[in-house]
Design an enzyme around this catalytic site. Structure first.
Site, PDB file in Angstrom:
ATOM      1  N   TYR A 108    -109.274  25.263 -46.142  1.00 22.74           N
ATOM      2  CA  TYR A 108    -109.990  26.199 -47.004  1.00 22.74           C
ATOM      3  C   TYR A 108    -110.364  27.459 -46.230  1.00 22.74           C
ATOM      4  O   TYR A 108    -110.169  28.581 -46.713  1.00 22.74           O
ATOM      5  CB  TYR A 108    -111.250  25.528 -47.558  1.00 22.74           C
ATOM      6  N   SER A 134    -115.171  33.938 -48.385  1.00 21.41           N
ATOM      7  CA  SER A 134    -116.202  32.956 -48.046  1.00 21.41           C
ATOM      8  C   SER A 134    -116.636  33.177 -46.604  1.00 21.41           C
ATOM      9  O   SER A 134    -115.843  33.648 -45.775  1.00 21.41           O
ATOM     10  CB  SER A 134    -115.659  31.534 -48.204  1.00 21.41           C
TER      11      SER A 134
END
Length: 254
Positions: free
Chosen positions: A163, A149
């Protein structure tokens, strides 16, 4: 390039796409099948969706199968890889797509630690478990591609530190694994995606306007655009690319 030539790029290769029953994972599975690969996908709870994807893949004229496996459990991940090898004979391409997204401010005393621990087990532990077993099975020319990501390189909002850390860990692992597996002729790369239009992060969702504005292109990406990058990294044309981080993020990291 003629479609016939493109179809031959991955002809008869065997790919495993974790988390392939929906969203980006399903798009990747379909693209690899379109390019000629036999494809196995994994899922956790959505058996019906997984079987629907398998039927669509088989419509491409290739072999396909779905397996239930919890990426938070290393034993289940190892069993998944072994089951695919037992069915298809080998694995040439491993795509680590399964993942979860849990938000929470580090200062929040009510934060669900169990959820955060599970996020780390899936996003990091599950990927590591899959790579470790696949690395003992893959032969020269193997491809390992993980979905990271853009938050693995930059945390641009509050509440995503855990995350972001999981995705940064995958990028770090990828660089190290590239050195470990280079002598075997296996490439290892990571794709850092920006906002992609899926049911988990829809382009008309609550935070869509902010995310669109953060990209140079001013829009969400489509799962198929990520799948195209995966197909390239899995192809013979990418044989000299390893340890790389490919941003498919609309310029969010520019």
């Amino acid at each position: 390039m003629p479609e016939e030539a493109k179809m031959a790029d991955l002809k008869d290769k065997v790919a495993l796409v974790t988390g392939g029953s929906r969203g980006i994972g399903a798009a990747i599975a379909k693209r690899l099948a379109r390019d000629g690969a036999h494809v196995a996908i994994s899922y956790v709870t959505s058996a019906e969706k997984a079987e629907a994807v398998v039927r669509e893949l088989e419509g491409q004229g290739i072999q396909a199968a779905a397996y239930q496996a919890d990426q938070a459990d290393p034993a289940q991940v190892e069993g998944l890889v072994k089951a695919v090898v037992a069915r298809f004979g080998r694995i040439d391409i491993l795509v680590n797509c399964a993942g979860v997204f849990i938000k929470g401010l580090v200062s929040n005393p009510a934060l669900d630690r169990a959820e955060l621990d599970r996020q780390f087990k899936i996003n990091v532990g599950g990927v590591a478990a899959a790579v470790r077993i696949a690395a003992t099975i893959m032969s020269e020319g193997g491809r390992i591609i993980s979905l990271g990501s853009c938050t693995g390189s930059r945390s641009s909002m509050r509440g995503i530190s855990d995350y972001s850390a999981t995705k940064a860990a995958i990028a770090g692992y990828t660089r190290g694994w590239a050195w470990d597996l280079g002598p075997k002729g296996i490439t290892v790369n990571v794709i850092e995606a920006g906002p992609i239009d899926t049911d988990m992060n829809p382009a008309d969702g609550k935070f869509a306007a902010v995310q669109k504005a953060s990209t140079a292109l001013g829009r969400y990406g489509q799962p198929e655009e990520v799948a195209a990058a995966v197909a390239f990294l899995a192809s013979p044309e990418a044989s000299y690319i390893t340890g790389a981080t490919l941003a498919v993020d609309g310029g969010i990291s520019a």
